[in-house]
Every structure is written in C-alpha cells, then in structure tokens.
Scaffold this active site. Sequence first.
Site, PDB file in Angstrom:
ATOM      1  N   ALA A  91       0.849  -1.197   0.000  1.00 55.85           N
ATOM      2  CA  ALA A  91       0.000   0.000   0.000  1.00 55.85           C
ATOM      3  C   ALA A  91       0.883   1.244   0.000  1.00 55.85           C
ATOM      4  CB  ALA A  91      -0.950  -0.035   1.184  1.00 55.85           C
ATOM      5  N   ARG A  92       1.040   1.897   1.139  1.00 52.79           N
ATOM      6  CA  ARG A  92       1.839   3.115   1.234  1.00 52.79           C
ATOM      7  C   ARG A  92       2.864   2.985   2.352  1.00 52.79           C
ATOM      8  NH1 ARG A  92       0.290   3.778  -3.136  1.00 52.79           N
ATOM      9  NH2 ARG A  92      -0.843   5.560  -4.044  1.00 52.79           N
ATOM     10  N   GLU A 127      10.602   7.877  -0.955  1.00 54.19           N
ATOM     11  CA  GLU A 127      10.911   7.255  -2.238  1.00 54.19           C
ATOM     12  C   GLU A 127      11.502   8.314  -3.173  1.00 54.19           C
ATOM     13  OE1 GLU A 127       7.386   5.301  -3.689  1.00 54.19           O
ATOM     14  OE2 GLU A 127       7.291   3.928  -1.969  1.00 54.19           O
ATOM     15  N   GLY A 179       4.421  -2.834  -7.547  1.00 44.64           N
ATOM     16  CA  GLY A 179       3.297  -3.759  -7.447  1.00 44.64           C
ATOM     17  C   GLY A 179       2.215  -3.483  -8.481  1.00 44.64           C
ATOM     18  N   ASP A 190       6.810  -3.142  -0.683  1.00 45.54           N
ATOM     19  CA  ASP A 190       6.853  -2.560  -2.018  1.00 45.54           C
ATOM     20  C   ASP A 190       6.681  -1.048  -1.974  1.00 45.54           C
ATOM     21  OD1 ASP A 190       6.938  -2.830  -4.928  1.00 45.54           O
ATOM     22  OD2 ASP A 190       4.833  -2.234  -4.885  1.00 45.54           O
ATOM     23  N   HIS A 216       8.368  -0.258  -5.363  1.00 45.28           N
ATOM     24  CA  HIS A 216       7.013   0.259  -5.588  1.00 45.28           C
ATOM     25  C   HIS A 216       6.545  -0.053  -7.016  1.00 45.28           C
ATOM     26  CE1 HIS A 216       4.084   3.455  -3.834  1.00 45.28           C
ATOM     27  NE2 HIS A 216       3.426   2.497  -4.476  1.00 45.28           N
TER      28      HIS A 216
END
Length: 313
Positions: free
Chosen positions: A233-234, A263, A284, A258, A282
């Site tokens: 998710a985050r 970031e 996904g 992920d 990230h």
Amino acid sequence: MNNEQKPVILVTGADLAQQALDLLQDFNVVYAGKQPSETQVIALATEHNPVAIIARYGKITAAMMDAAPGLKIISRHGSGVDVVDRDAAAARGIEVRAAVGANAAAVAEHAWALILGCAKSVVHLNARMRAGHWDKATHKTIELSGRTLGIVGLGEIGRRTAVIGLAMGMNVLAYDPSGKAAIEGVKLVSLDKLYEESDVVSLHCPLTDGNRRMINRETLSRFKDGAIFVNTARGGLVDEGALVDALNSGKLYAAGLDSFEVEPFVANHPFCEVPNLILSPHVGGVSDAAYVNLGLAAARNVLSVVPAPSAIA
C-alpha cells in the site's frame, strides 16, 4: 487543429499507453520526463497552462497548480491520491480523481509474490544455492494452507488478495473501517483481533492522517510471534525503525515491502541490512496490463471533466 491550438495535458512521467493517447488525440500531451522535479513541472505548467495533469510520478503541489491557472483536473495514473495536495486543489476548484481498481490485479499478485517469497524463503534459498549450498536437509519453509491471512482494507486490491488466500486454503480475516461487506469465506474482525490471530498480515488501505504509522512498536507487539508482514500500500503506514527491530528480534519471521516512507529508496537505508526482508521498488501496480488500464482510466477521468474539443464541436 495543430498541436499548438490543442488544449494541453501535462503528464508527470515520460509516457502513456497508446490506448490512452488514442482517447486524448484532441489534446496536446506534454511529458515532464521520468521522475520530474517540482521545478521542472512548474516550468512546463507555466509554459503550457495545461487543462489537466495526469500524475504519474512525484507529488502535485499547490505551486504546480498555481502555475497552471487553466487547470481543471488532476488525474492520477494510480489508485491513490495521497500524492496530491487535495486541500490546495479543492481551494482552487480543481477536481482530483484516481484510477480506482485499474491496477488491482497487478498489486494483488505482487502482494502474493511477496507473501510466498517470505513463506518459502525464495530469495534466501536462491542466494544460498548460488553460493554453493544445498540446504535440503536443514531448511523448512512455511506452509500457508490452514493458516490465517489478515487483510487490512477491503478495496478491490484487498478483496482480490483475500480471494487468493481462500484458494490457497487459508482462513481469511479482514478489517475495513468503511464497513464494506466481506466476501463469502472472509470474516470481518477488529484490527486488534486481526493482528493477534493472523499468521500473515497484508496492508491494502490508503494513507490518511489518521492511520499514518499504524504499524508501530505497539501494534507489532500484538502480532503473533513468527508472523509475516507485507505492505504493498503506502510506506507511510509503517514505522520503519519499529519494523527493523521486529524483524531483527525474531518477532516477525519475515516481511515484504513494495512501498517506503521516502521514495526513491536510498541504498544506505537500514532495511538493506535486514536479511529476512524482501524489497521491491514500488512496482506492485506496474504490469503490462496495468499500464494500459491505468492510462485508460486516467484519460477517461480527464475527459469526464474536460470534454475533447471535437466532442463539443
């Protein structure tokens, strides 16, 4: 109508799926490039005064909005809108929309890639094999059938992840603050109960002011010993220092991430020293099909607010 006469759509990225471009043929699509800076986006917005921004990478700030007085919509090339300053957009009468569900299959599959990677020690065993080791006599993986999967968030991604869990023979618990009805075979429980009873906990909820760092030292202490934790998710949902400690202490068997609080991910991050942690950048929601679906959804969201000139004519 030539490109100079067409209304502009600014993409904070380097490309869009051709299917999306076909829908937007009445617009001049301008790309900001891979991972553009705020300064670059502001400069392009000032130059082109776009009617829409398709947000692929980076944050969309109030300064970017002010650089484009004709801006009517910020359309996310993704399922969440937390990268957009929504208060600033609302104050300026700018619509903010997401491509809800467009990459749900891709993210659910990636969540399961991380779950299985953790349970079956895929990364560890691969490294051991390449180093000349044959651990058949000493290594045991975790069998997921009969164990409990906890899903936090029953949106389209969470629901898909839950269905796969049921197909794997797992008991599936779910928590969703919106009170969405569970699918058959999925039991709705409190968040505390989910943490306490799940062998695998997978996050599938948006990041809000109310749930930032919801996975922290206190909540991790309520997890079952030896649980697996996955977050597609985050990153802001997780206290990263607390997670490192839970993995190093053996409280958690393994984790797969992920998304990250900051970031792009930096090479000297403490996560890099944790052996029972699988990391991915990230991606996904990035797949061949999701790329097309996200582009189409983002384009349709633009057209719902800013009709193509040919449609008006």
